[in-house]
Design a protein around this motif. Structure first.
Motif, PDB file in Angstrom:
ATOM      1  N   ILE A 160       9.063   1.129 -12.286  1.00 34.21           N
ATOM      2  CA  ILE A 160       9.760   1.044 -12.017  1.00 34.21           C
ATOM      3  C   ILE A 160       9.236  -0.261 -11.036  1.00 34.21           C
ATOM      4  N   GLY A 161       8.194  -0.878 -11.218  1.00 34.20           N
ATOM      5  CA  GLY A 161       7.218  -1.909  -9.963  1.00 34.20           C
ATOM      6  C   GLY A 161       6.941  -1.490  -9.066  1.00 34.20           C
ATOM      7  N   GLY A 162       5.318  -0.917  -9.480  1.00 38.53           N
ATOM      8  CA  GLY A 162       4.672  -0.222  -8.156  1.00 38.53           C
ATOM      9  C   GLY A 162       3.927  -0.776  -7.187  1.00 38.53           C
ATOM     10  N   ILE A 163       3.473  -1.940  -7.982  1.00 38.80           N
ATOM     11  CA  ILE A 163       2.498  -2.207  -6.779  1.00 38.80           C
ATOM     12  C   ILE A 163       3.619  -3.255  -6.322  1.00 38.80           C
ATOM     13  N   ASP A 167       3.213  -3.357  -1.763  1.00 30.73           N
ATOM     14  CA  ASP A 167       3.146  -3.750  -0.890  1.00 30.73           C
ATOM     15  C   ASP A 167       3.940  -3.967   0.042  1.00 30.73           C
ATOM     16  N   ALA A 168       5.418  -3.514  -0.470  1.00 32.37           N
ATOM     17  CA  ALA A 168       6.670  -3.579   0.676  1.00 32.37           C
ATOM     18  C   ALA A 168       6.451  -2.462   1.212  1.00 32.37           C
ATOM     19  N   LEU A 169       5.952  -1.568   1.261  1.00 33.45           N
ATOM     20  CA  LEU A 169       5.940  -0.183   2.435  1.00 33.45           C
ATOM     21  C   LEU A 169       4.802  -1.256   3.193  1.00 33.45           C
ATOM     22  N   ARG A 194      -5.774 -11.702 -11.838  1.00 28.17           N
ATOM     23  CA  ARG A 194      -5.942 -11.576 -10.585  1.00 28.17           C
ATOM     24  C   ARG A 194      -5.027 -12.536  -9.792  1.00 28.17           C
ATOM     25  N   SER A 195      -4.453 -13.377 -10.327  1.00 27.62           N
ATOM     26  CA  SER A 195      -3.606 -14.500  -9.167  1.00 27.62           C
ATOM     27  C   SER A 195      -2.316 -13.384  -9.019  1.00 27.62           C
ATOM     28  N   VAL A 196      -2.298 -12.783  -9.823  1.00 28.88           N
ATOM     29  CA  VAL A 196      -0.144 -11.880 -10.029  1.00 28.88           C
ATOM     30  C   VAL A 196      -0.686 -11.077  -9.031  1.00 28.88           C
ATOM     31  N   ILE A 197      -1.894  -9.947  -8.987  1.00 25.64           N
ATOM     32  CA  ILE A 197      -1.988  -9.457  -8.435  1.00 25.64           C
ATOM     33  C   ILE A 197      -2.757  -9.623  -7.288  1.00 25.64           C
ATOM     34  N   SER A 198      -3.267 -10.243  -6.943  1.00 27.78           N
ATOM     35  CA  SER A 198      -3.391 -11.617  -5.208  1.00 27.78           C
ATOM     36  C   SER A 198      -2.034 -12.031  -4.666  1.00 27.78           C
ATOM     37  N   ALA A 202      -3.212  -6.717  -4.389  1.00 27.61           N
ATOM     38  CA  ALA A 202      -3.778  -5.555  -4.510  1.00 27.61           C
ATOM     39  C   ALA A 202      -4.753  -6.244  -4.987  1.00 27.61           C
ATOM     40  N   SER A 203      -5.991  -6.598  -5.021  1.00 27.64           N
ATOM     41  CA  SER A 203      -7.191  -7.558  -5.434  1.00 27.64           C
ATOM     42  C   SER A 203      -8.101  -5.798  -5.063  1.00 27.64           C
ATOM     43  N   GLU A 204      -8.548  -6.015  -6.153  1.00 25.02           N
ATOM     44  CA  GLU A 204      -9.432  -5.139  -5.901  1.00 25.02           C
ATOM     45  C   GLU A 204      -9.326  -3.946  -5.994  1.00 25.02           C
ATOM     46  N   GLY A 205      -7.967  -3.047  -5.894  1.00 27.27           N
ATOM     47  CA  GLY A 205      -7.163  -1.811  -4.710  1.00 27.27           C
ATOM     48  C   GLY A 205      -6.908  -1.835  -3.567  1.00 27.27           C
ATOM     49  N   ARG A 206      -6.933  -3.320  -2.748  1.00 25.12           N
ATOM     50  CA  ARG A 206      -7.037  -3.193  -1.550  1.00 25.12           C
ATOM     51  C   ARG A 206      -5.078  -2.591  -0.794  1.00 25.12           C
ATOM     52  N   CYS A 207      -4.275  -2.678  -1.507  1.00 20.51           N
ATOM     53  CA  CYS A 207      -3.098  -2.684  -1.152  1.00 20.51           C
ATOM     54  C   CYS A 207      -3.099  -0.984  -1.000  1.00 20.51           C
TER      55      CYS A 207
END
Length: 244
Positions: A160-163, A167-169, A194-198, A202-207
């Motif tokens: 469901i597009g969890g990332i 990020d929205a929360l 990595r570019s998409v995650i950033s 969410a880089s390194e799971g910081r989200c």
């Protein structure tokens, strides 16, 4: 210990007049403290929260234990008087009873039970399933506006597009909890550049840093760390899956 023993131990004043008023002071302070503590304890136990639960599946549409555990937690929270609303995907079961507390407003074009996607569409569908599905992010934001929850409780958010939802929360500064019964953070980020995650912080799971994390075992969080490098710096609450 008796009060006079405590007073003697702390060498309270020897003058009888002073002792009398000092004892009254201690008794009155103790009573005030007990009253304050009782009020505080009662207020903590009687707080009713509005909680938005997010899950990719919800009974009667189930695949395994994750969504069953979600339903058990929802039922337990309801019994404790909390106002719960579940946001999940459309059920294919025609015999589902109508429950106003379940909003089936999420979409999923790929599931473990669905047909394998064509190779040309696989990257797009994988991005929607794991990273960002715009309609689902919008549905979460709309539900927050309508329901005004005190907190969000996330269960399985793959497909469901969890990332993007997390990020929205974080952007909305809504308190949230992620309940892990599978390697969700590792699965969401696997194969994503990595570019998409950033883009989603969410880089390194910081989200995951602003949230509360519940895991059913130490082995699960160790496995997530070993496979993805994601470690939950804020700490983890470990609750075995069989705990009521």
């Amino acid at each position: 210990l008796p009060l006079h023993s405590i007073l003697y131990y702390y060498n309270y004043p020897k003058n009888k007049f002073i002792n009398y008023y000092f004892s009254i002071f201690l008794y009155s302070s103790t009573i005030k403290s007990l009253i304050f503590f009782s009020i505080h304890l009662f207020s903590q136990q009687s707080v009713i929260m509005k909680i938005l639960v997010i899950s990719n599946l919800y009974p009667p549409h189930i695949h395994g234990g994750y969504e069953i555990a979600c339903a058990n937690v929802v039922n337990g929270l309801k019994k404790r008087g909390h106002d719960i609303r579940v946001l999940t995907t459309v059920s294919q079961r025609s015999n589902e009873s109508q429950d106003l507390g379940i909003v089936r407003g999420l979409q999923s074009r790929i599931t473990i039970e669905g047909p394998a996607p064509d190779d040309s569409f696989r990257p797009f569908l994988n991005h929607e399933a794991m990273v960002s599905q715009f309609n689902n992010t919008y549905a979460v934001i709309q539900e927050i506006r309508n329901f005004l929850p005190d907190a969000v409780y996330i269960f399985n958010c793959i497909w469901i597009g969890g990332i993007a939802i997390i990020d929205a929360l974080n952007t909305l500064k809504i308190p949230w909890t992620l309940h892990l019964m599978d390697r969700v953070p590792e699965i969401l980020s696997a194969g994503v550049s990595r570019s998409v995650i950033s883009v989603f912080n969410a880089s390194e799971g910081r989200c995951y840093d602003p949230g509360n994390i519940i895991s059913m075992s130490h082995n699960l969080t160790d496995e997530i760390a070993a496979m993805s490098g994601i470690r939950f710096r804020q700490g983890v609450h470990y609750i075995p899956g069989w705990v009521d």
